[in-house]
Design an enzyme around this catalytic site. Structure first.
Site, short mmCIF file in Angstrom:
data_model
loop_
_atom_site.label_atom_id
_atom_site.label_comp_id
_atom_site.label_asym_id
_atom_site.label_seq_id
_atom_site.Cartn_x
_atom_site.Cartn_y
_atom_site.Cartn_z
N SER A 42 43.51 36.15 39.39
CA SER A 42 42.40 35.22 39.57
C SER A 42 41.17 35.76 38.87
CB SER A 42 42.10 35.01 41.05
OG SER A 42 41.51 36.19 41.56
N LYS A 43 40.29 34.83 38.56
CA LYS A 43 39.06 35.21 37.87
C LYS A 43 38.28 36.17 38.74
CE LYS A 43 38.62 30.50 37.44
NZ LYS A 43 38.03 29.20 37.20
N ARG A 44 38.27 35.86 40.03
CA ARG A 44 37.41 36.62 40.92
C ARG A 44 37.86 38.08 41.05
NH1 ARG A 44 36.73 33.16 45.94
NH2 ARG A 44 36.81 31.56 44.35
N GLY B 57 38.58 39.76 36.89
CA GLY B 57 37.52 39.83 35.88
C GLY B 57 37.99 39.41 34.51
#
Ligand code: GLU
Length: 493
Positions: free
Chosen positions: A246-248, A251
């Site tokens: 995930s993006k969170r 990164g």
């Protein structure tokens, strides 16, 4: 046969990441394969988290990957009225109802269920309110949500997933779910279906993380008298610790722009992405665009999750080894004219580009790329490891400096001697360059390797690379002489 219509509906709440890019790619491939259309729809209903920057990032990322679309971008917020009207229609047709239960009441029921160790589902308190009762509560200004009235069918609700097969649930297990909030705002679950109906979507390829919505969405299609599209739910991409990418939590390493900026070739990266969740059935892993469009099928999407094998640490090998291996393959084998177009912006960024590479020095430029690409991994390598080919200002790597220069004091004299001999050559070619270097080594009674490795270090700054004499001819006599002559400076530490 009706035209296949696919969609890519990202929520613009961050950059385009590998999961989103893979979803876009699968939809694009299937649209191309079936001669259908791809619709780009920006699902921007979450006003707080949606940003213009993210929309731009998504568009840029798709463009870089070469994923084009036939319609859109449409913006979900432009269709607010459609969502509200669909909820109204469902209310009018008795397929949905207003629910006045308060949060406190629902919380109490949920807690009671937990205490009894039974699963909580809305109990239908407001399902059978009479029109008068509803009117009375509305007149009293009580807030309400709109719930979908799950048909009281006996038996099983199901759909056929192209990847996972029959997906089913008892009707009794699906609660009357909310489709409009007490603020009057329709829920995403409904908006998504309304938009897909309006956009006449026939196939939905999306991540398995959306499966929690699908059965309820099937009910919405049926209630809105629309054909249920074909669903294909893709496996998730996990990291080595089996956590969802995930993006969170991961990164930039999972951002598409990260790969663009680190010199990945767009198609090579797409080729890698496709393999995160699909295989051809044999060992083939390298596909041209047309081959992949031919080979792609929903049935061969994997059922189980895939792993994105990235590692922290060494900047060069930061990512999945397969992503690098595929990139290397394309970088080393693609037509050099195409490679030149891809390398150009990386040289420009480092002020290494010269317009003559598009003009009178084009032939030299192409030959140089062809010579040096064999050991390169990404496009940034041309401006980095390959810097000495395009500039006189390049660093000498620490390892060859120590091993090939500083350890051999004699080179302080020998390399300038070689410079003089090269300068005196009337023909500077592979044979004369090699013969001259070997003759000098014999005269001095040193191993040719000492001279050659020292020369490689001062001419290219690198420990390894293509054949030394190819390098000399490519870089040219004048520069080679100059670099050999300046080499004693390296001893002044
Ligand atoms: N907007 C959703 C997302 O970005 C897509 C949902 C769907 O494909 O139905 O995850």
């Amino acid at each position: 046969m009706t035209e296949t219509r696919l969609r890519f509906p990202p929520s613009p709440t961050g950059y385009l990441h590998i999961g989103g890019a893979r979803t876009a790619l699968y939809n694009w491939l299937y649209a191309k394969k079936t001669g259908g259309k791809l619709i780009l729809r920006i699902e921007d209903t979450d006003a707080e988290r949606s940003t213009q920057e993210s929309i731009q990032g998504i568009l840029d990322g798709l463009e870089w990957l070469g994923i084009d679309w036939d319609e859109g971008p449409y913006f979900q917020t432009d269709f607010d009225a459609d969502h509200v009207n669909a909820a109204k229609q469902l209310l009018e047709e008795g397929k949905a109802y207003k629910c006045f239960c308060t949060k406190e009441e629902l919380d109490a029921k949920r807690e009671a269920a937990q205490a009894n160790k039974t699963t909580y589902g809305y109990d239908g308190t407001c399902r059978n309110l009479t029109p008068d009762e509803v009117a009375e509560k509305e007149a009293a200004g009580l807030p309400f949500v709109v719930r979908f009235k799950v048909p009281e069918k006996e038996g099983i609700l199901s759909y056929e997933d192209k990847v996972l097969g029959q997906i089913k649930s008892n009707y009794s297990e699906i609660e009357d779910f909310v489709i409009v909030r007490s603020t009057g705002k329709p829920l995403y679950l409904l908006c998504n279906v309304v938009d897909d109906i309006r956009d006449r979507i026939t196939h939905i390829i999306r991540g398995q993380d959306h499966m929690t919505n699908t059965l309820r969405q099937v009910l919405l299609y049926e209630a809105l008298d629309a054909p249920v599209p074909v669903f294909a739910h893709m496996p998730l991409t996990l990291d080595l610790k089996k956590a969802k990418i995930s993006k969170r939590s991961h990164g930039e390493i999972v951002a598409v722009h990260f790969y663009r900026d680190h010199g990945f070739i767009p198609w090579a990266f797409s080729n890698f992405l496709v393999l995160l969740g699909w295989s051809s059935g044999d060992d083939t892993e390298i596909f041209s665009k047309d081959e992949l469009i031919q080979a792609f099928s929903l049935e061969r999407i994997n059922k189980s999750n895939s792993t994105f094998n990235y590692r922290k640490g060494d900047a060069k090998f930061f990512t999945d080894p397969k992503a690098i291996a595929i990139n290397e393959h394309y970088l080393r084998t693609m037509p050099v004219e195409e490679l030149a177009l891809l390398v150009k912006p990386f040289l420009e960024t480092e002020n290494l580009w010269d317009d003559s590479y598009d003009g009178e020095k084009k032939e030299w430029f192409l030959q140089t790329l062809d010579l040096i690409r064999d050991r390169f991994h990404t496009l940034t390598d041309f401006a980095d490891l390959g810097r000495a080919y395009f500039s006189d200002d390049f660093p000498i790597q620490a390892k060859p400096l120590k091993k090939n220069i500083l350890k051999h004091e004699g080179l302080k004299e020998w390399l300038p001697m070689l410079a003089d001999r090269y300068e005196a050559l009337t023909e500077f070619n592979l044979e004369t360059a090699e013969q001259t270097a070997r003759d000098l080594a014999t005269e001095l009674d040193v191993k040719p390797g000492v001279i050659i490795n020292g020369m490689r270090t001062v001419v290219t700054g690198q420990l390894a690379g293509p054949s030394m004499f190819d390098i000399l001819v490519t870089i040219g006599k004048e520069k080679v002489v100059q670099r050999l002559r300046n080499s004693p400076k390296l001893y002044q530490v």
